[in-house]
Write a protein that holds these residues in place. Structure first.
Motif, PDB file in Angstrom:
ATOM      1  N   SER A  52       0.838  -1.219   0.000  1.00  0.00           N
ATOM      2  CA  SER A  52       0.000   0.000   0.000  1.00  0.00           C
ATOM      3  C   SER A  52       0.867   1.261   0.000  1.00  0.00           C
ATOM      4  N   ASN A  53       0.287   2.354  -0.482  1.00  0.00           N
ATOM      5  CA  ASN A  53       0.967   3.654  -0.402  1.00  0.00           C
ATOM      6  C   ASN A  53       0.346   4.495   0.700  1.00  0.00           C
ATOM      7  N   ASP A  54      -0.585   3.896   1.401  1.00  0.00           N
ATOM      8  CA  ASP A  54      -1.452   4.632   2.306  1.00  0.00           C
ATOM      9  C   ASP A  54      -1.356   4.024   3.706  1.00  0.00           C
ATOM     10  N   TYR A  55      -2.039   4.631   4.652  1.00  0.00           N
ATOM     11  CA  TYR A  55      -2.073   4.111   6.025  1.00  0.00           C
ATOM     12  C   TYR A  55      -3.523   3.903   6.422  1.00  0.00           C
ATOM     13  N   LYS A  56      -3.822   2.749   6.960  1.00  0.00           N
ATOM     14  CA  LYS A  56      -5.198   2.459   7.389  1.00  0.00           C
ATOM     15  C   LYS A  56      -5.167   1.582   8.636  1.00  0.00           C
ATOM     16  N   THR A  57      -6.348   1.505   9.327  1.00  0.00           N
ATOM     17  CA  THR A  57      -6.477   0.559  10.443  1.00  0.00           C
ATOM     18  C   THR A  57      -6.380  -0.859   9.875  1.00  0.00           C
ATOM     19  N   TRP A  58      -6.213  -1.841  10.771  1.00  0.00           N
ATOM     20  CA  TRP A  58      -6.065  -3.226  10.306  1.00  0.00           C
ATOM     21  C   TRP A  58      -7.302  -3.646   9.523  1.00  0.00           C
ATOM     22  N   GLN A  91     -10.139  -4.695   4.293  1.00  0.00           N
ATOM     23  CA  GLN A  91     -11.209  -4.409   3.321  1.00  0.00           C
ATOM     24  C   GLN A  91     -10.613  -3.985   1.981  1.00  0.00           C
ATOM     25  N   ASP A  92      -9.573  -3.183   2.041  1.00  0.00           N
ATOM     26  CA  ASP A  92      -8.907  -2.760   0.801  1.00  0.00           C
ATOM     27  C   ASP A  92      -8.378  -3.974   0.028  1.00  0.00           C
ATOM     28  N   CYS A  93      -7.774  -4.912   0.764  1.00  0.00           N
ATOM     29  CA  CYS A  93      -7.253  -6.123   0.108  1.00  0.00           C
ATOM     30  C   CYS A  93      -8.397  -6.906  -0.526  1.00  0.00           C
ATOM     31  N   GLY A 121      -9.448  -8.304  -4.623  1.00  0.00           N
ATOM     32  CA  GLY A 121      -9.451  -9.748  -4.896  1.00  0.00           C
ATOM     33  C   GLY A 121      -8.342 -10.458  -4.146  1.00  0.00           C
ATOM     34  N   ALA A 122      -7.884  -9.851  -3.052  1.00  0.00           N
ATOM     35  CA  ALA A 122      -6.785 -10.424  -2.274  1.00  0.00           C
ATOM     36  C   ALA A 122      -7.201 -10.483  -0.808  1.00  0.00           C
ATOM     37  N   TRP A 152       0.000  -1.586   4.668  1.00  0.00           N
ATOM     38  CA  TRP A 152      -0.414  -2.995   4.715  1.00  0.00           C
ATOM     39  C   TRP A 152       0.047  -3.736   3.456  1.00  0.00           C
ATOM     40  N   ILE A 153       0.061  -5.043   3.576  1.00  0.00           N
ATOM     41  CA  ILE A 153       0.462  -5.897   2.436  1.00  0.00           C
ATOM     42  C   ILE A 153      -0.695  -6.841   2.128  1.00  0.00           C
ATOM     43  N   CYS A 154      -1.169  -6.774   0.883  1.00  0.00           N
ATOM     44  CA  CYS A 154      -2.175  -7.744   0.443  1.00  0.00           C
ATOM     45  C   CYS A 154      -1.472  -8.883  -0.315  1.00  0.00           C
ATOM     46  N   GLU A 155      -2.099 -10.046  -0.307  1.00  0.00           N
ATOM     47  CA  GLU A 155      -1.524 -11.185  -1.024  1.00  0.00           C
ATOM     48  C   GLU A 155      -2.615 -11.893  -1.817  1.00  0.00           C
ATOM     49  N   ILE A 156      -2.291 -12.229  -3.061  1.00  0.00           N
ATOM     50  CA  ILE A 156      -3.151 -13.125  -3.848  1.00  0.00           C
ATOM     51  C   ILE A 156      -2.393 -14.442  -3.965  1.00  0.00           C
ATOM     52  N   VAL A 157      -3.006 -15.499  -3.407  1.00  0.00           N
ATOM     53  CA  VAL A 157      -2.352 -16.809  -3.451  1.00  0.00           C
ATOM     54  C   VAL A 157      -2.794 -17.508  -4.739  1.00  0.00           C
TER      55      VAL A 157
END
Ligand code: MAN
Ligand code: CA
Length: 237
Positions: free
Chosen positions: A125-131, A136-138, A142-143, A230-235
């Motif tokens: 992410s380039n942003d800051y958010k709560t957990w 929700q962003d992830c 689709g992650a 945060w880091i999103c992951e698509i498995v």
């Protein structure tokens, strides 16, 4: 006397004539014999030659027949291959279009913030958010928040140069850490003295310390309403 002389001369001339005639005839008949012999030999040679030519002709005719058959077979084969080629070319067209579209989509997707590691894709992410907002962003992408399954993945995520939320929480049951994919925590990389649930309202979500801790000991539990990257992951697979 003159008559006798004329008579004898005439007689001699006749004898001469006869002799000449006979020798000419003999010579002539020898010559004819030679010629006949020569013609006979020529005839025999030509007959032999003709026989050989006939054999050659027959062989060549046979060869031509075989070549004609080969040619016909190859023509037939070529026709079939041409049909196959045309069909495949036709089939290739929509596949090529799909491929181009997918490549374009993939490039658009990855050239932004997505990175690959093993079979997964990671969004930084380039942003800051709560957990919860991070999660929700992830999900919108689709992650889901990253799930760390190995030391290699822990190292990779740590090197993304952020201090991000990961997909680990004990908000459902204090002290029972669970990944967002529902699996329990088995391999952990807690920092020294973590998790400590230190904050007043507890610390139920996990982020990594960036560079201030050893890479295999950099997890910290934190209050979930803290705003972090945060880091999103698509498995995949
Ligand atoms: C320190 C440590 C951590 C804790 C944070 C909260 O870094 O005590 O365990 O989570 O403060 O800000
Ligand atoms: Ca803590």
């Amino acid at each position: 006397m003159l008559y006798i002389l004329v008579g004898v001369s005439f007689g001699l001339m006749c004898v001469l004539q006869v002799t000449l005639n006979i020798s000419l005839r003999l010579a002539h008949s020898n010559f004819l014999e030679e010629q006949i012999k020569w013609l006979e030999t020529s005839y025999n040679n030509l007959t032999e030659e003709k026989k050989q030519l006939q054999i050659s002709y027959n062989n060549l005719t046979e060869e031509k027949k075989q070549l004609q058959i080969s040619y016909n077979n190859l023509s037939e084969e070529k026709k079939h291959l041409q049909i196959s080629y045309n069909n495949l070319t036709e089939e290739k067209k929509p596949l090529q279009i799909s491929y181009n579209n997918l490549t374009e989509e993939r490039d658009k997707f990855t050239e932004l913030e997505w990175r690959t590691f093993n079979t997964s894709l990671y969004y930084v992410s380039n942003d800051y958010k709560t957990w919860e907002d991070s999660r929700q962003d992830c999900l919108k992408r689709g992650a889901d928040l990253a799930v760390i399954n190995s030391e290699e993945e822990q190292v990779f995520i740590s090197q993304l140069n952020t201090k991000p939320w990961i997909g680990l929480t004990d908000k459902d049951s204090e002290g029972t850490w669970k990944w967002v994919d529902g699996t329990p925590l088995t391999t952990a990389f807690w920092s020294t003295e973590e998790p400590n649930d230190r904050a007043v309202n507890g610390e139920d979500c996990v982020s990594l310390y960036y560079h201030t801790q050893p890479v295999l000991k950099n997890w910290n539990d934190l209050a979930c309403n803290t705003e972090f990257m945060w880091i999103c992951e698509i498995v995949n697979g």
